[in-house]
Enzyme design. Structure first.
Site, PDB file in Angstrom:
ATOM      1  N   LEU A 163       1.008  -1.202   0.087  1.00  0.00           N
ATOM      2  CA  LEU A 163       0.079   0.045   0.186  1.00  0.00           C
ATOM      3  C   LEU A 163       0.931   1.048  -0.002  1.00  0.00           C
ATOM      4  CD1 LEU A 163      -2.744  -0.958   2.759  1.00  0.00           C
ATOM      5  CD2 LEU A 163      -2.893  -1.139   0.153  1.00  0.00           C
ATOM      6  N   ASP A 164       0.465   2.079  -0.651  1.00  0.00           N
ATOM      7  CA  ASP A 164       1.250   3.570  -0.675  1.00  0.00           C
ATOM      8  C   ASP A 164       1.524   3.997   0.919  1.00  0.00           C
ATOM      9  OD1 ASP A 164       1.458   3.448  -3.459  1.00  0.00           O
ATOM     10  OD2 ASP A 164      -0.377   4.616  -3.650  1.00  0.00           O
ATOM     11  N   LYS A 165       2.137   4.933   1.101  1.00  0.00           N
ATOM     12  CA  LYS A 165       2.629   5.250   2.392  1.00  0.00           C
ATOM     13  C   LYS A 165       1.347   6.002   2.946  1.00  0.00           C
ATOM     14  CE  LYS A 165       5.342   8.953   4.698  1.00  0.00           C
ATOM     15  NZ  LYS A 165       6.424   9.944   4.689  1.00  0.00           N
ATOM     16  N   ARG A 263      -5.235   5.826  -8.014  1.00  0.00           N
ATOM     17  CA  ARG A 263      -4.862   7.119  -8.180  1.00  0.00           C
ATOM     18  C   ARG A 263      -4.606   7.722  -9.667  1.00  0.00           C
ATOM     19  NH1 ARG A 263       0.347   7.315  -4.263  1.00  0.00           N
ATOM     20  NH2 ARG A 263      -0.090   9.823  -4.962  1.00  0.00           N
TER      21      ARG A 263
END
Length: 328
Positions: A163-165, A263
């Site tokens: 997962l992205d930060k 995104r």
């Protein structure tokens, strides 16, 4: 005028054991040398590169600038300083950030499920999953290495997806090689199901749509991804849950797992996520980080093949924004 001498310089080096008290105490080493005749008139950073050849010159220059080097007992922060024969140099060799990347670091993990083969966690926003430039420590990988001894023997400490930060939510890691292998295989075969909640700018018109557009590195800005010809196939199902006041509450399902996939797909349709600055989404609704939460993860247990489903409630910041658009 004779050309400058670029041949290696002999440098007398002796090691000194030192117990430091800063954050890198257990890893630092003190090294001492005296400039001989061949080193007379040479730059400090060049002599350091000869005395500690296992480090890059850039790293050694950073140690000088940070005050880790002294000449004749006085701290020297100028890499270009020319030294004289007979001067004594001491350097504290603090390890590079990269060298600390795969070290255990104890951290609190919000564990949703754990057995001897898998670990399911609720990842908070702000936690980096895997070490990379700018985030060489304090990552989930570091936490997994501290959580169980077997992680050190696994590829990426058992991490099979990311997962992205600034994306919160549920993710799974393997705790055995058999589990990691099976999970990677199932993800590639699209057996693992991942559902997200997202809040986007603009009112999405279609109640349900599939975005099928290849994703690759943005040729104009290498820190971004983009829809590009020749990119890797990427499919996202987008369900409109609610729209209000110029925002959309969305439920997204991944069929592929490309970097920044949701995104990128939504931004390309003119609906960047709220507070996703990288893709043009301004902060709103009290959110200061991208409005994306991994809400559900479904997979077959890698050893027993028992179907498992894990739901993960969003954190307070996301839940408050979601409630504005889609009140219960």
């Amino acid at each position: 005028m004779n050309p400058p001498d670029t041949s290696p310089l002999p440098v007398a080096v002796s090691l000194i054991d030192e117990s430091d008290t800063d954050a890198d105490a257990a890893e630092s080493e003190r090294r001492h040398f005296v400039v001989d005749a061949a080193g007379h008139g040479q730059r400090l950073d060049r002599l350091l590169a000869l005395a500690a050849a296992e480090f890059s010159r850039n790293h050694l220059q950073g140690l000088v600038e940070a005050g880790h080097v002294s000449v004749d007992g006085q701290v020297c922060t100028h890499n270009a300083r020319r030294l004289r024969g007979g001067q004594a140099v001491d350097v504290t060799l603090v390890p590079t950030a990269e060298s600390l990347a795969f070290r255990p670091q104890a951290m609190k993990l919000n564990i949703l499920f754990e057995d001897e083969h898998v670990l399911v966690i609720d990842k908070p926003a702000g936690l980096v999953v895997h070490p990379a430039a700018g985030n060489w420590s304090g990552t989930l990988l570091n936490g997994l290495l501290a959580h169980h001894a077997g992680a050190a023997r696994l590829p990426r400490a058992g991490i099979v997806h990311r997962l992205d930060k600034d994306t919160s939510g549920v993710m799974v890691a393997g705790k055995s090689l058999a589990a990691v292998t099976a999970l990677v295989r199932d993800i590639a075969a699209r057996v693992v199901q991942r559902q997200y909640l997202a809040i986007a700018w603009g009112e999405v018109e279609l109640a349900l749509q599939r975005i099928d557009a290849p994703i690759g590195r943005d040729p104009a800005q290498r820190t971004r991804m983009a829809i590009v010809a020749g990119g890797r196939p990427a499919q996202t199902d987008v369900e409109r849950v609610a729209v209000r006041d110029g925002f959309s509450a969305l439920r997204c399902r991944l069929h592929t797992g490309r970097t920044h996939q949701i995104r990128v797909h939504l931004a390309a349709r003119g609906h960047p996520l709220v507070a996703d600055a990288l893709y043009g989404g301004r902060p709103a609704l009290g959110l200061q980080r991208q409005a994306l939460h991994a809400a559900r993860l479904a997979f077959d247990h890698p050893l027993t093949r028992e179907p498992r489903v894990f739901d993960c409630a969003p954190p307070a910041d996301f839940a408050a924004a979601w409630a504005v658009l889609a009140p219960a």
